[in-house]
Scaffold this motif. Structure first.
Motif, PDB file in Angstrom:
ATOM      1  N   GLY A 121       4.596  37.386  10.583  1.00 20.06           N
ATOM      2  CA  GLY A 121       5.792  37.197   9.774  1.00 20.06           C
ATOM      3  C   GLY A 121       5.714  35.925   8.952  1.00 20.06           C
ATOM      4  O   GLY A 121       4.656  35.564   8.432  1.00 20.06           O
ATOM      5  N   ASN A 135       7.166  35.641  13.731  1.00 17.68           N
ATOM      6  CA  ASN A 135       8.547  35.460  13.279  1.00 17.68           C
ATOM      7  C   ASN A 135       8.814  36.528  12.224  1.00 17.68           C
ATOM      8  O   ASN A 135       8.817  36.277  11.031  1.00 17.68           O
ATOM      9  CB  ASN A 135       8.722  34.050  12.688  1.00 17.68           C
ATOM     10  N   ASN A 137      11.007  39.753  10.539  1.00 23.24           N
ATOM     11  CA  ASN A 137      12.322  40.367  10.354  1.00 23.24           C
ATOM     12  C   ASN A 137      12.191  41.864  10.651  1.00 23.24           C
ATOM     13  O   ASN A 137      11.543  42.587   9.893  1.00 23.24           O
ATOM     14  CB  ASN A 137      12.797  40.150   8.920  1.00 23.24           C
ATOM     15  N   GLY A 140      13.978  44.072   7.671  1.00 25.21           N
ATOM     16  CA  GLY A 140      13.800  43.725   6.265  1.00 25.21           C
ATOM     17  C   GLY A 140      12.979  44.762   5.511  1.00 25.21           C
ATOM     18  O   GLY A 140      12.505  45.751   6.079  1.00 25.21           O
ATOM     19  N   SER A 143       9.465  45.337   6.861  1.00 28.07           N
ATOM     20  CA  SER A 143       9.312  45.648   8.278  1.00 28.07           C
ATOM     21  C   SER A 143       8.600  46.972   8.535  1.00 28.07           C
ATOM     22  O   SER A 143       7.995  47.163   9.592  1.00 28.07           O
ATOM     23  CB  SER A 143      10.665  45.627   8.990  1.00 28.07           C
ATOM     24  N   GLU A 147       6.328  45.572  11.238  1.00 25.12           N
ATOM     25  CA  GLU A 147       6.641  46.099  12.562  1.00 25.12           C
ATOM     26  C   GLU A 147       5.798  47.339  12.873  1.00 25.12           C
ATOM     27  O   GLU A 147       5.489  47.606  14.038  1.00 25.12           O
ATOM     28  CB  GLU A 147       8.138  46.425  12.670  1.00 25.12           C
ATOM     29  N   HIS A 271      11.939  38.927  -1.166  1.00 22.97           N
ATOM     30  CA  HIS A 271      12.602  38.771   0.131  1.00 22.97           C
ATOM     31  C   HIS A 271      11.571  38.804   1.262  1.00 22.97           C
ATOM     32  O   HIS A 271      10.671  39.643   1.273  1.00 22.97           O
ATOM     33  CB  HIS A 271      13.619  39.896   0.316  1.00 22.97           C
ATOM     34  N   ASP A 272      11.695  37.872   2.199  1.00 22.42           N
ATOM     35  CA  ASP A 272      10.855  37.791   3.405  1.00 22.42           C
ATOM     36  C   ASP A 272       9.394  37.462   3.106  1.00 22.42           C
ATOM     37  O   ASP A 272       8.522  37.664   3.955  1.00 22.42           O
ATOM     38  CB  ASP A 272      10.904  39.100   4.221  1.00 22.42           C
TER      39      ASP A 272
END
Length: 317
Positions: A121, A135, A137, A140, A143, A147, A271-272
């Motif tokens: 992350g 770390n 999200n 998000g 992900s 993930e 974002h992210d």
């Protein structure tokens, strides 16, 4: 001894280089790809090799062949592509991993899972070590990939513990080189193509965020060494180049090497988007016969620039 090896995502950027290397070593190679981001042009020079087979299929559907080894590389790897169809991305990472692990179990094959530095992350530990849990999200826009890859690692470990499948996990850091897609949205290809076209180089954020860039040949060497390690060393292991550069530094190097008149422009940070990326490769050096990256950034960039020059020239012809 020659082996029968399946490479999922074998027509992609990394997969095509791996196919070529394993064929050169005298193996029989099966390239499985759905050609969403993979390209037949990446493997066109291999199709007449009697030891090479291409199959068009998505790994979210069950598949079986008797093989000795599986390199599971299938999955869009750039944000532009993996966010295009987030559900398909996570299916590839989860259902695809299950299908390949089931195949590995049935054929008693060893499987290497291509994971990613994105499992860390936006890291709070720098440089990143394999013991760091990350770390990420979980809800998000990234992900589906982050993930998804974390879940693929979980599946590998559970198939190892519960079904004794022979597994290997590598966490790949930013990699570049010939056969990258013209529009894959990754920073090296973006900068090179923009510079060669005389367009402004687009930096997202203020340019101080960092990445570590690994040339494709170094990655392929690391993956092959990982596949050949003892049964006891499962990984995950970082495969990357610890040389760390800001986006601004990379842009300036590309402009200089291409002799471009392009300017640098700044856009909002996605974002992210992680602020830092740098692998700790101590574990790889210790367990992969002293493996470490050999190709300096500028040398690798020149090879990649030549590739894109040729590619763009063919487009104009």
């Amino acid at each position: 001894m020659a082996k029968r090896i399946l490479i999922t995502g074998g027509a992609g950027f990394i997969g095509s280089h791996l196919c070529r290397r394993l064929l050169q070593e005298g193996n029989e190679v099966i390239c499985l790809d759905n050609f969403f981001t993979g390209s037949k042009s990446n493997i066109i020079d291999l199709v007449n090799d009697s030891h090479f087979e291409v199959m068009e299929q998505d790994i979210i559907y069950p598949f079986f062949r008797e093989v000795d080894e599986i390199y599971n590389l299938a999955c869009p790897a750039s944000p532009v592509h993996y966010q295009y169809n987030a559900i398909s991305t996570i299916k590839t990472n989860v259902l695809g991993a299950i299908n390949m692990l089931e195949m590995a179990e049935r054929s008693h094959a060893r499987i290497l899972q291509a994971s990613t530095s994105e499992v860390y992350g936006d890291p709070q530990v720098h440089p990143q070590v394999e013991s760091y849990w990350g770390n990420v999200n979980p809800v998000g826009i990234r992900s589906c990939y982050d993930e998804g890859k974390r879940c693929a690692e979980t599946l590998c470990m559970d198939y190892y513990r519960q079904k004794q499948v022979s597994i290997k996990i590598v966490r790949i850091f930013n990699t570049y080189g010939p056969n990258m897609s013209l529009n894959d949205g990754r920073v090296v290809s973006n900068f090179i193509v923009q510079a060669l076209k005389g367009e402004d180089l687009t930096i997202y954020g203020d340019g101080t965020q960092t990445r570590s860039f690994q040339y494709i040949d170094d990655l392929v060497e690391g993956m092959i060494r990982m596949m050949a390690t003892s049964e006891e060393f499962l990984g995950p292991v970082n495969i990357g180049n610890p040389g760390e550069f800001t986006m601004r530094e990379l842009a300036e190097i590309v402009i200089r090497l291409t002799k471009s008149r392009s300017k640098i422009v700044y856009c909002p940070l996605p974002h992210d988007d992680p602020r830092q990326r740098k692998p700790n490769i101590s574990l790889a050096k210790e367990n992969l016969n002293g493996w470490e990256p050999k190709v300096p950034l500028e040398e690798g960039l020149l090879q990649t620039i030549d590739y894109f020059k040729s590619f763009l020239a063919k487009q104009k012809a």
